[in-house]
Design a protein around this motif. Structure first.
Motif, PDB file in Angstrom:
ATOM      1  N   ALA A   1     -24.071 -32.933  48.841  1.00 56.08           N
ATOM      2  CA  ALA A   1     -23.493 -34.278  48.695  1.00 56.08           C
ATOM      3  C   ALA A   1     -23.542 -34.731  47.236  1.00 56.08           C
ATOM      4  CB  ALA A   1     -24.247 -35.263  49.582  1.00 56.08           C
ATOM      5  N   MET A   2     -24.647 -34.443  46.547  1.00 56.79           N
ATOM      6  CA  MET A   2     -24.743 -34.827  45.134  1.00 56.79           C
ATOM      7  C   MET A   2     -23.778 -33.992  44.291  1.00 56.79           C
ATOM      8  SD  MET A   2     -26.693 -37.414  45.213  1.00 56.79           S
ATOM      9  CE  MET A   2     -26.061 -37.662  46.875  1.00 56.79           C
TER      10      MET A   2
ATOM     11  N   ALA B   1     -31.556 -30.156  55.649  1.00 48.20           N
ATOM     12  CA  ALA B   1     -31.404 -31.524  55.128  1.00 48.20           C
ATOM     13  C   ALA B   1     -31.355 -31.511  53.600  1.00 48.20           C
ATOM     14  CB  ALA B   1     -32.546 -32.402  55.622  1.00 48.20           C
ATOM     15  N   LEU B   2     -32.250 -30.764  52.984  1.00 44.59           N
ATOM     16  CA  LEU B   2     -32.245 -30.687  51.511  1.00 44.59           C
ATOM     17  C   LEU B   2     -30.934 -30.097  50.999  1.00 44.59           C
ATOM     18  CD1 LEU B   2     -35.928 -29.572  50.812  1.00 44.59           C
ATOM     19  CD2 LEU B   2     -34.879 -31.776  50.247  1.00 44.59           C
ATOM     20  N   ALA B   3     -30.423 -29.071  51.686  1.00 44.80           N
ATOM     21  CA  ALA B   3     -29.149 -28.470  51.289  1.00 44.80           C
ATOM     22  C   ALA B   3     -28.008 -29.479  51.434  1.00 44.80           C
ATOM     23  CB  ALA B   3     -28.870 -27.225  52.131  1.00 44.80           C
ATOM     24  N   ALA B   4     -28.041 -30.280  52.482  1.00 36.60           N
ATOM     25  CA  ALA B   4     -27.003 -31.302  52.676  1.00 36.60           C
ATOM     26  C   ALA B   4     -27.041 -32.339  51.559  1.00 36.60           C
ATOM     27  CB  ALA B   4     -27.182 -31.981  54.041  1.00 36.60           C
TER      28      ALA B   4
ATOM     29  N   GLU C   1     -29.509 -34.576  36.474  1.00 38.56           N
ATOM     30  CA  GLU C   1     -30.719 -34.011  37.085  1.00 38.56           C
ATOM     31  C   GLU C   1     -31.536 -35.084  37.803  1.00 38.56           C
ATOM     32  OE1 GLU C   1     -31.951 -30.303  34.300  1.00 38.56           O
ATOM     33  OE2 GLU C   1     -31.678 -32.230  33.266  1.00 38.56           O
ATOM     34  N   LYS C   2     -31.554 -36.295  37.249  1.00 34.56           N
ATOM     35  CA  LYS C   2     -32.260 -37.404  37.904  1.00 34.56           C
ATOM     36  C   LYS C   2     -31.629 -37.698  39.271  1.00 34.56           C
ATOM     37  CE  LYS C   2     -33.631 -40.020  33.722  1.00 34.56           C
ATOM     38  NZ  LYS C   2     -34.735 -39.219  33.348  1.00 34.56           N
ATOM     39  N   ILE C   3     -30.314 -37.670  39.349  1.00 36.94           N
ATOM     40  CA  ILE C   3     -29.632 -37.948  40.617  1.00 36.94           C
ATOM     41  C   ILE C   3     -29.969 -36.863  41.645  1.00 36.94           C
ATOM     42  CG2 ILE C   3     -27.348 -38.044  41.733  1.00 36.94           C
ATOM     43  CD1 ILE C   3     -26.432 -39.718  39.301  1.00 36.94           C
ATOM     44  N   TYR C   4     -29.956 -35.600  41.231  1.00 32.71           N
ATOM     45  CA  TYR C   4     -30.363 -34.529  42.152  1.00 32.71           C
ATOM     46  C   TYR C   4     -31.826 -34.713  42.570  1.00 32.71           C
ATOM     47  CZ  TYR C   4     -26.178 -31.620  41.561  1.00 32.71           C
ATOM     48  OH  TYR C   4     -24.901 -31.128  41.583  1.00 32.71           O
ATOM     49  N   GLY C   5     -32.687 -35.021  41.608  1.00 31.84           N
ATOM     50  CA  GLY C   5     -34.102 -35.215  41.900  1.00 31.84           C
ATOM     51  C   GLY C   5     -34.340 -36.397  42.827  1.00 31.84           C
ATOM     52  N   MET C   6     -33.634 -37.490  42.570  1.00 35.34           N
ATOM     53  CA  MET C   6     -33.769 -38.685  43.402  1.00 35.34           C
ATOM     54  C   MET C   6     -33.304 -38.398  44.828  1.00 35.34           C
ATOM     55  SD  MET C   6     -31.625 -41.829  44.353  1.00 35.34           S
ATOM     56  CE  MET C   6     -30.222 -41.297  43.474  1.00 35.34           C
TER      57      MET C   6
ATOM     58  N   LEU D   1     -26.395 -39.871  54.812  1.00 33.45           N
ATOM     59  CA  LEU D   1     -27.190 -38.638  54.845  1.00 33.45           C
ATOM     60  C   LEU D   1     -28.532 -38.865  55.519  1.00 33.45           C
ATOM     61  CD1 LEU D   1     -26.511 -37.173  51.309  1.00 33.45           C
ATOM     62  CD2 LEU D   1     -26.049 -36.025  53.479  1.00 33.45           C
ATOM     63  N   SER D   2     -29.142 -40.011  55.245  1.00 34.26           N
ATOM     64  CA  SER D   2     -30.453 -40.270  55.844  1.00 34.26           C
ATOM     65  C   SER D   2     -30.340 -40.335  57.372  1.00 34.26           C
ATOM     66  CB  SER D   2     -31.081 -41.548  55.286  1.00 34.26           C
ATOM     67  OG  SER D   2     -30.459 -42.696  55.800  1.00 34.26           O
ATOM     68  N   GLN D   3     -29.227 -40.848  57.872  1.00 37.36           N
ATOM     69  CA  GLN D   3     -29.021 -40.913  59.321  1.00 37.36           C
ATOM     70  C   GLN D   3     -28.790 -39.523  59.916  1.00 37.36           C
ATOM     71  OE1 GLN D   3     -29.239 -43.843  61.213  1.00 37.36           O
ATOM     72  NE2 GLN D   3     -30.074 -44.525  59.275  1.00 37.36           N
ATOM     73  N   HIS D   4     -27.917 -38.755  59.293  1.00 41.02           N
ATOM     74  CA  HIS D   4     -27.564 -37.440  59.831  1.00 41.02           C
ATOM     75  C   HIS D   4     -28.665 -36.399  59.651  1.00 41.02           C
ATOM     76  CE1 HIS D   4     -23.529 -38.520  61.007  1.00 41.02           C
ATOM     77  NE2 HIS D   4     -23.378 -39.118  59.844  1.00 41.02           N
ATOM     78  N   SER D   5     -29.417 -36.507  58.570  1.00 40.04           N
ATOM     79  CA  SER D   5     -30.430 -35.485  58.281  1.00 40.04           C
ATOM     80  C   SER D   5     -31.636 -35.566  59.217  1.00 40.04           C
ATOM     81  CB  SER D   5     -30.886 -35.578  56.825  1.00 40.04           C
ATOM     82  OG  SER D   5     -31.555 -36.795  56.583  1.00 40.04           O
TER      83      SER D   5
END
Length: 199
Positions: A186-187, A179-182, A85-90, A167-171
């Motif tokens: 990815a996670m 972007a959030l869905a991507a 959950e931390k990884i998804y949150g981060m 992701l930061s580049q493409h989003s």
């Protein structure tokens, strides 16, 4: 703090605040030292004294952004009970920060500028090392908590950083929800690869 040191810190802050606004408005390349001098109401010598050059000033702002991110994340981290959950949150927090931070475009320009002094490259490498160390510690918690397979956590930390960087580049070209869905997808993909199988 003595009066001289206090004045020095106030001047440094005034320069950083003015530069932050200019970099956000004009971008990295289009902002000149002269613009910052004018906006901060100080001399170019003050900028060179505190930051060495424009790159040093921008790195200071990036490091400040990182400290701000760390403080905010530390306040949120306990909201997520498991490492997964931390990884998804981060990832979500990173996505939202990248989409909304005023220095995002200027940072892209800065990092894509091929010519950097060796001391600047060294500071950038230290920043990246900090990101990877953060990922490694987070992933190690997941291994220690028996959520993830025991594997080469240092390599996984680099893979996670690379995934987030890409992701930061493409989003940047995506709408917020896309972007959030991507980031979430990815996670999902990353975590499926390291999740401990349930027997």
């Amino acid at each position: 703090m003595n009066k001289k040191k206090q004045q020095t810190e106030q001047t440094k802050k005034k320069i950083a605040d003015a530069a932050r606004i200019l970099f956000a408005q004009k971008g990295y390349k289009a902002t000149a030292i002269e613009d910052i001098v004018k906006a901060a109401g100080c001399s170019a010598g003050n900028i060179y004294y505190h930051f060495k050059n424009k790159e040093g000033l921008f790195l200071y702002l990036l490091e400040d952004w990182n400290r701000e991110w760390d403080r905010t994340w530390l306040a949120k981290e306990n909201l997520y009970p498991s490492t997964t959950e931390k990884i998804y949150g981060m990832a979500e927090f990173l996505a939202l920060d990248q989409l909304s931070h005023p220095l995002t475009k200027a940072a892209d320009e800065f990092f894509n500028n091929a010519e950097k002094a060796p001391d600047v490259e060294e500071r950038i490498n230290e920043m990246v090392k900090g990101y990877i160390d953060f990922n490694r510690q987070l992933l190690q918690k997941g291994i220690d908590n028996n959520e993830f397979e025991i594997t080469n956590v240092s390599i996984l930390a680099i893979i996670l950083d690379s995934l987030l960087l890409g992701l930061s580049q493409h989003s940047r070209r995506m709408e917020r929800e896309e972007a959030l869905a991507a980031y979430r997808l990815a996670m999902d993909v990353f975590l499926r690869g390291i999740a401990k199988p349930i027997h």
